[in-house]
Design a protein around this motif. Structure first.
Motif, PDB file in Angstrom:
ATOM      1  N   ARG A  75       0.800  -1.234   0.000  1.00 41.29           N
ATOM      2  CA  ARG A  75       0.000   0.000   0.000  1.00 41.29           C
ATOM      3  C   ARG A  75       0.827   1.277   0.000  1.00 41.29           C
ATOM      4  N   PRO A  78      -0.619   3.707  -3.835  1.00 40.99           N
ATOM      5  CA  PRO A  78      -2.059   3.640  -4.107  1.00 40.99           C
ATOM      6  C   PRO A  78      -2.324   3.697  -5.612  1.00 40.99           C
ATOM      7  N   TRP A  80      -5.092   4.054  -8.862  1.00 42.91           N
ATOM      8  CA  TRP A  80      -6.364   4.658  -9.242  1.00 42.91           C
ATOM      9  C   TRP A  80      -6.785   4.151 -10.616  1.00 42.91           C
ATOM     10  N   ASP A  88     -11.341   6.732  -9.287  1.00 40.11           N
ATOM     11  CA  ASP A  88     -11.612   5.906  -8.115  1.00 40.11           C
ATOM     12  C   ASP A  88     -10.344   5.234  -7.611  1.00 40.11           C
ATOM     13  N   LEU A  89     -10.162   5.255  -6.298  1.00 44.09           N
ATOM     14  CA  LEU A  89      -9.047   4.568  -5.665  1.00 44.09           C
ATOM     15  C   LEU A  89      -9.353   3.074  -5.599  1.00 44.09           C
ATOM     16  N   VAL A  90      -8.381   2.244  -5.970  1.00 44.01           N
ATOM     17  CA  VAL A  90      -8.567   0.799  -5.993  1.00 44.01           C
ATOM     18  C   VAL A  90      -8.252   0.215  -4.616  1.00 44.01           C
ATOM     19  N   ASP A  91      -9.112  -0.666  -4.149  1.00 42.69           N
ATOM     20  CA  ASP A  91      -8.870  -1.401  -2.907  1.00 42.69           C
ATOM     21  C   ASP A  91      -7.605  -2.242  -3.085  1.00 42.69           C
ATOM     22  N   HIS A  92      -6.637  -2.084  -2.191  1.00 44.05           N
ATOM     23  CA  HIS A  92      -5.353  -2.778  -2.377  1.00 44.05           C
ATOM     24  C   HIS A  92      -5.504  -4.291  -2.303  1.00 44.05           C
ATOM     25  N   TYR A  93      -6.618  -4.783  -1.761  1.00 43.23           N
ATOM     26  CA  TYR A  93      -6.831  -6.230  -1.722  1.00 43.23           C
ATOM     27  C   TYR A  93      -7.093  -6.807  -3.112  1.00 43.23           C
ATOM     28  N   GLN A  94      -7.309  -5.935  -4.106  1.00 42.22           N
ATOM     29  CA  GLN A  94      -7.422  -6.409  -5.484  1.00 42.22           C
ATOM     30  C   GLN A  94      -6.101  -7.009  -5.962  1.00 42.22           C
TER      31      GLN A  94
END
Length: 219
Positions: A75, A78, A80, A88-94
């Motif tokens: 992380r 970050p 986007w 949109d910010l991407v969830d790092h769990y992706q």
């Protein structure tokens, strides 16, 4: 984030992930390797007199990918994406896995089946976040940001193995077959110094063809 089309619109104040990767790789290529880099390599290319710069550049690409992969996973970078109406910010769990293809193309590319909503999406890094990450990596490795080292004179006569394989596929798609492939590859800009025998060895078995009896044979 339901619409996953690529709208051809950049995220504001951001650069594509692949552009960030190339900047970091180039920064490493312009500086000497540091202790421990050999443990970060996915391929080990033997340096011989005359190809040291080429090997260093190939290794720099590997090391840069490892740093960026770590930054995405923990992380510090970050990511986007652009949707129809917003950034949109991407969830790092992706980022359960981060592939070399993902980093080198700047696209969310996985081998997952079925394909998720993120698949094929351009990935963007905010310039402010990238500058903090980039400066931190350079300072950690070399102890200072300035003065910027003078560019190293790099030999362009020796593309790395991955580049040669990619060019073999290009000339094959253009119509070159069998013994004509090495000549076609060597005719491409930057590939004139690659030995024909190297191209032949790398192309063996790449393009199976079907014979008259329906049996696949190798070119």
């Amino acid at each position: 984030m339901g619409d996953t089309r690529d709208f051809g619109i950049a995220v504001a104040d951001a650069d594509r992930l692949n552009d960030c990767y190339h900047e970091l790789s180039e920064a490493f290529a312009q500086r000497p390797a540091v202790l421990g880099d050999e443990n970060l390599l996915s391929r080990h290319v033997q340096a011989t007199p005359g190809n040291e710069d080429w090997v260093h550049r190939c290794n720099s690409e590997d090391v840069a990918q490892r740093y960026i992969r770590a930054g995405l996973m923990d992380r510090r970078l970050p990511v986007w994406i652009r949707t129809a109406s917003s950034d949109d910010l991407v969830d790092h769990y992706q980022f359960v896995t981060v592939t070399n293809r993902m980093i080198s193309t700047g696209l969310y590319l996985t081998d997952n089946l079925p394909k998720g909503q993120m698949e094929d999406r351009p990935l963007w890094i905010k310039r402010a976040d990238w500058r903090v990450f980039f400066d931190g990596v350079i300072t950690t490795r070399y102890g200072q940001l300035d003065p910027t080292p003078a560019p190293r004179i790099l030999s362009l006569a020796h593309p790395c193995e991955d580049q040669i394989i990619a060019m073999i596929r290009v000339v094959h798609a253009e119509g070159s077959r069998g013994r004509k492939i090495p000549k076609a590859v060597r005719a491409k800009p930057g590939f004139g110094g690659v030995k024909s025998e190297t191209i032949k060895c790398l192309s063996v078995g790449m393009f199976p063809r079907v014979g008259r009896a329906g049996v696949k044979v190798k070119e």
